[in-house]
Design a protein around this motif. Structure first.
Motif, PDB file in Angstrom:
ATOM      1  N   ARG A   7      77.720 165.329  81.267  1.00  0.00           N
ATOM      2  CA  ARG A   7      76.479 165.909  80.795  1.00  0.00           C
ATOM      3  C   ARG A   7      75.572 166.198  81.986  1.00  0.00           C
ATOM      4  N   GLN A  11      69.781 168.192  81.277  1.00  0.00           N
ATOM      5  CA  GLN A  11      69.976 168.700  79.927  1.00  0.00           C
ATOM      6  C   GLN A  11      68.777 168.341  79.045  1.00  0.00           C
ATOM      7  N   LEU A  12      68.295 169.319  78.291  1.00  0.00           N
ATOM      8  CA  LEU A  12      67.122 169.101  77.464  1.00  0.00           C
ATOM      9  C   LEU A  12      67.481 168.398  76.170  1.00  0.00           C
ATOM     10  N   THR A  13      66.605 167.498  75.737  1.00  0.00           N
ATOM     11  CA  THR A  13      66.760 166.856  74.427  1.00  0.00           C
ATOM     12  C   THR A  13      66.210 167.795  73.358  1.00  0.00           C
ATOM     13  N   GLU A  14      66.398 167.419  72.108  1.00  0.00           N
ATOM     14  CA  GLU A  14      65.862 168.233  71.015  1.00  0.00           C
ATOM     15  C   GLU A  14      64.345 168.309  71.104  1.00  0.00           C
ATOM     16  N   ASP A  15      63.711 167.217  71.521  1.00  0.00           N
ATOM     17  CA  ASP A  15      62.257 167.240  71.681  1.00  0.00           C
ATOM     18  C   ASP A  15      61.845 168.212  72.783  1.00  0.00           C
ATOM     19  N   ASP A  16      62.634 168.232  73.870  1.00  0.00           N
ATOM     20  CA  ASP A  16      62.352 169.180  74.956  1.00  0.00           C
ATOM     21  C   ASP A  16      62.479 170.625  74.464  1.00  0.00           C
ATOM     22  N   GLU A  18      62.201 171.654  71.408  1.00  0.00           N
ATOM     23  CA  GLU A  18      61.105 171.924  70.478  1.00  0.00           C
ATOM     24  C   GLU A  18      59.823 172.245  71.241  1.00  0.00           C
ATOM     25  N   ASP A  86      76.669 171.462  75.006  1.00  0.00           N
ATOM     26  CA  ASP A  86      75.206 171.557  74.919  1.00  0.00           C
ATOM     27  C   ASP A  86      74.876 172.873  74.211  1.00  0.00           C
TER      28      ASP A  86
END
Length: 550
Positions: A7, A11-16, A18, A86
Motif C-alpha cells: 500500500r 494513500q488517502l483514507t475515505e475521510d481524506d 471525502e 486503491d
C-alpha cells in the motif's frame, strides 16, 4: 516476485477522499469494491481532475451507465496504476427528463469511447464531449437499447436518400492534397470486422478513426437475462473467443463470488490458475503468428509454427474441459470437475509441452525477432508513451511494453497467483517490437506458473481435492449490491460491474473489455506514420472484435 503490491504510504483514507471532494459530494453509495461518492452532473471534470492530480487516481478503468425508475446514472470506476486495490467510484445521477452530464474526456481520454457507448446504449448525453455519436450501433438507429422505454418490437427505419447510389464515385477537393482510404471491415489485417477510416497525405497517415460495432451481439443484455448460478457462465467464452475462454469465465466468477460472498476451495483455485495460464499461452501464440503474417506476410513458417504449438495447448485444454474453445469449465464457486483420468497421463502430457517450450521460444526468436525485415517494420513504429497509455486506459502487454508495471495477478491477487513464483514482464521500448517481446516473455512466465500448479496438483491429497464450494442452487444477492471486479486476461484488464436487484438475475451487467480500451489508442500510434506501420500497430494491439464490440 512480490506476492502483493504494498500500500502506498500516501494513500488517502475515505475521510481524506471525502475532504478532497468536499461540498461537491451530494451523497454516498455503498459499492462492495470501493467507496462511492455521488456528485452533481456539472462537476464531473473538477472532481475527476482533483482525484487524478491530488490523489493519484490515474486509471479510469471503466464507465458504467444505467437507468433507474427515477434517474439515469454514470459510474466512473477509478484506480491507480501503482495500486489497483486503491479504488474509488464517482456516481453521477441525472434526471430522466434531462439525462445530460459533463464529459470526463478532458480529464481521461479513454472516456471518449466509454461515454459514446453509454450514450449509444443507455441514452445519457455528455456535455463537452468531443465526438458524441453512436459507437456500436448505426448512426440511423432509433432509440437506446438499454433504456427501459426501448421498444424491441419496433422496426428500425434507415434514412437513405431516394435512388441514391450506394457506391459513390471518387471525388477530389482542389484545395486538399489528402486522400480518404477505407481499411476493412473485410480485410485480413483488421483481425475481424473492423473498419478503419484513414486520411492520408501522400503515404503519411494524418488521421485514423476506428469504426467498430460490426460484431455487436448484445452480450450485456443477454447476461442481464440470465441467472447468476447457471445461465451467465457460458457467455464469457464468446467475448474473446479465440483463446481466452477460461480467463473470461474467471472475470465473471470473481465478480459473482465477491457479490455472493463465496469462497472457492484452494484446490479449485490451483486448477483455475493452471487453466488460465494455458489460455494465456494459446492467446499469445496466436498473437505472434498473426502479427508475423501482418508485418511481413510469413504464413508457411511463423504462422503455422505458432498454430502448431497452440494446437498442443488446445489439446490439453480439451482434455481438461471437454471443449477446444467454448470451454464452460468454470463454475460459480470452483470448476466443473477434476483433472481427467488417468490424471498421471494428463500431467505428463502437460509437462512434455512445457519441457519443449523453451526450444520453441528460441526458435521464434531465431525466425522472428532477429529478422531484419521484422525489426525494420517494428522498431520505433507504433510508439505509445507511458502517459499516453495511461490516458487511454491501456492494460495488459500493451501497457507493460510501455514500461507500466501493472498486472492484476500480482497487484490485486486472486486465484493462487500470490503463492507462486513468477515475474511481471515489462519493457521500455513502447513500440511494436516491445509488445511482441513482452508477449513472448509472458509465455515463459506462464509456463513457470503452470509447472508449479502441476507440482501442487500432483501432490495434493486425494481426499482433499475439492473442486467446488457449496453454492446455493439459486443465488439472490442483496438488493442494490454493486461491485466491480477484474482479472488479468491475456489482453489486459477484463472487468465486470454488476448490480443486484434482489432477484436471481443481475439488474445491470457491464463488461469492461481490455481490447475496447486498447484499440482507442490506435490514432495516437499511427498518425505521422505510413500505412504499413498502421497495419503493424493495429496487429500489435492484439484485439479481438468479439470482445471490442461485445
Amino acid at each position: 516476485m512480490s506476492t502483493g503490491i504494498e500500500r502506498q504510504p500516501d494513500q488517502l483514507t475515505e475521510d481524506d477522499l471525502e475532504a478532497l471532494i468536499g461540498d461537491r459530494a451530494i451523497g454516498r453509495d455503498d459499492h462492495m469494491n470501493a467507496p462511492a461518492f455521488v456528485i452533481n452532473p456539472d462537476e464531473v471534470q473538477d472532481v475527476l481532475f482533483d482525484l487524478r492530480e491530488q490523489a493519484g487516481y490515474d486509471h479510469l478503468s471503466c464507465v458504467t451507465a444505467q437507468q433507474y425508475d427515477d434517474r439515469y446514472e454514470s459510474i466512473y470506476h477509478l484506480k491507480k496504476y501503482s495500486d489497483p486495490t486503491d479504488e474509488v467510484s464517482i456516481v453521477v445521477p441525472t434526471t430522466r427528463s434531462d439525462p445530460v452530464s459533463e464529459s470526463a474526456e478532458p480529464v481521461f481520454r479513454t472516456a471518449d469511447w466509454h461515454e459514446r457507448e453509454a450514450y449509444d446504449l443507455v441514452g445519457i448525453e455528455y456535455a463537452d464531449h468531443p465526438d458524441l455519436r453512436r459507437i456500436l450501433l448505426p448512426e440511423t438507429w432509433q432509440g437506446h437499447p438499454l433504456s427501459d422505454d426501448y421498444d424491441q418490437t419496433k422496426p428500425q427505419v434507415v434514412t437513405l436518400s431516394e435512388h441514391a447510389n450506394p457506391i459513390q464515385p471518387d471525388h477530389e477537393d482542389a484545395e486538399s492534397d489528402t486522400m480518404f482510404l477505407n481499411i476493412g471491415p473485410h480485410h485480413p489485417a483488421t483481425h475481424g470486422v473492423l473498419h478503419v477510416e484513414t486520411v492520408l497525405d501522400g503515404e503519411t497517415v494524418v488521421d485514423v478513426d476506428p469504426d467498430i460495432g460490426y460484431l455487436h451481439r448484445c452480450e450485456e443484455q443477454m447476461c442481464q437475462e440470465g441467472t447468476y448460478r447457471h445461465q451467465i457462465m457460458p457467455y464469457p467464452d464468446r467475448w474473446d473467443y479465440v483463446s481466452s475462454g477460461l480467463l473470461n469465465e474467471w472475470a465473471y466468477a470473481r465478480a459473482i463470488e465477491d457479490m455472493a460472498d463465496i469462497e472457492v476451495p484452494e484446490y479449485a483455485q490451483v486448477i483455475r490458475t493452471m487453466g488460465a495460464e494455458l489460455c494465456r499461452i494459446a492467446s499469445h501464440m496466436l498473437a505472434l503468428g498473426t502479427f508475423a503474417l501482418d508485418v511481413y506476410g510469413e504464413f508457411t513458417a511463423i504462422f503455422m509454427y505458432t498454430f502448431r504449438d497452440r494446437e498442443v495447448v488446445q489439446d490439453i485444454l480439451e482434455d481438461l474441459t471437454g471443449q477446444r474453445m467454448m470451454f464452460n469449465y468454470f463454475r460459480v464457486g470452483g470448476v466443473a470437475w477434476d483433472l481427467p483420468e488417468p490424471r498421471e497421463e494428463f500431467i505428463e502430457k502437460t509437462r512434455d509441452f512445457l519441457d519443449e517450450l523453451p526450444a520453441k521460444v528460441d526458435e521464434y526468436h531465431d525466425m522472428v525477432t532477429s529478422n531484419e525485415i521484422f525489426q525494420t517494420r517494428c522498431i520505433d513504429t507504433g510508439v505509445i508513451e507511458p502517459e499516453v497509455a495511461k490516458q487511454y486506459g491501456c492494460t495488459g502487454p500493451v501497457a507493460r511494453a510501455s514500461g507500466i508495471d501493472y498486472d492484476l495477478r500480482r497487484d490485486d491477487p486472486y486465484g493462487y497467483y500470490e503463492n507462486l513464483e513468477w515475474d511481471v514482464v515489462t519493457r521500455e521500448g513502447c513500440d511494436n517490437y516491445a509488445r511482441v517481446l513482452a508477449r513472448m516473455e509472458e509465455v515463459e512466465e506462464s509456463a513457470k506458473i503452470i509447472e508449479q500448479c502441476l507440482d501442487l496438483l500432483e501432490e495434493w491429497p486425494e481426499d482433499e481435492r475439492e473442486v467446488q464450494a457449496n453454492v446455493p442452487r439459486t443465488l439472490k444477492p442483496d438488493a442494490d449490491a454493486e461491485t466491480y471486479r477484474a482479472v488479468e486476461a491475456a489482453k489486459g484488464e477484463l472487468g465486470i460491474y454488476m448490480r443486484s436487484d434482489g432477484t436471481d438475475k443481475p439488474a445491470r451487467f457491464k463488461i469492461r473489455s481490455p481490447c475496447f480500451s486498447n484499440l482507442q489508442v490506435l490514432p495516437e500510434m499511427s498518425e505521422g506514420e505510413y500505412v504499413p506501420d498502421l497495419i503493424a500497430s493495429l496487429g500489435s494491439l492484439d484485439i479481438v472484435l468479439g470482445e471490442v464490440d461485445r
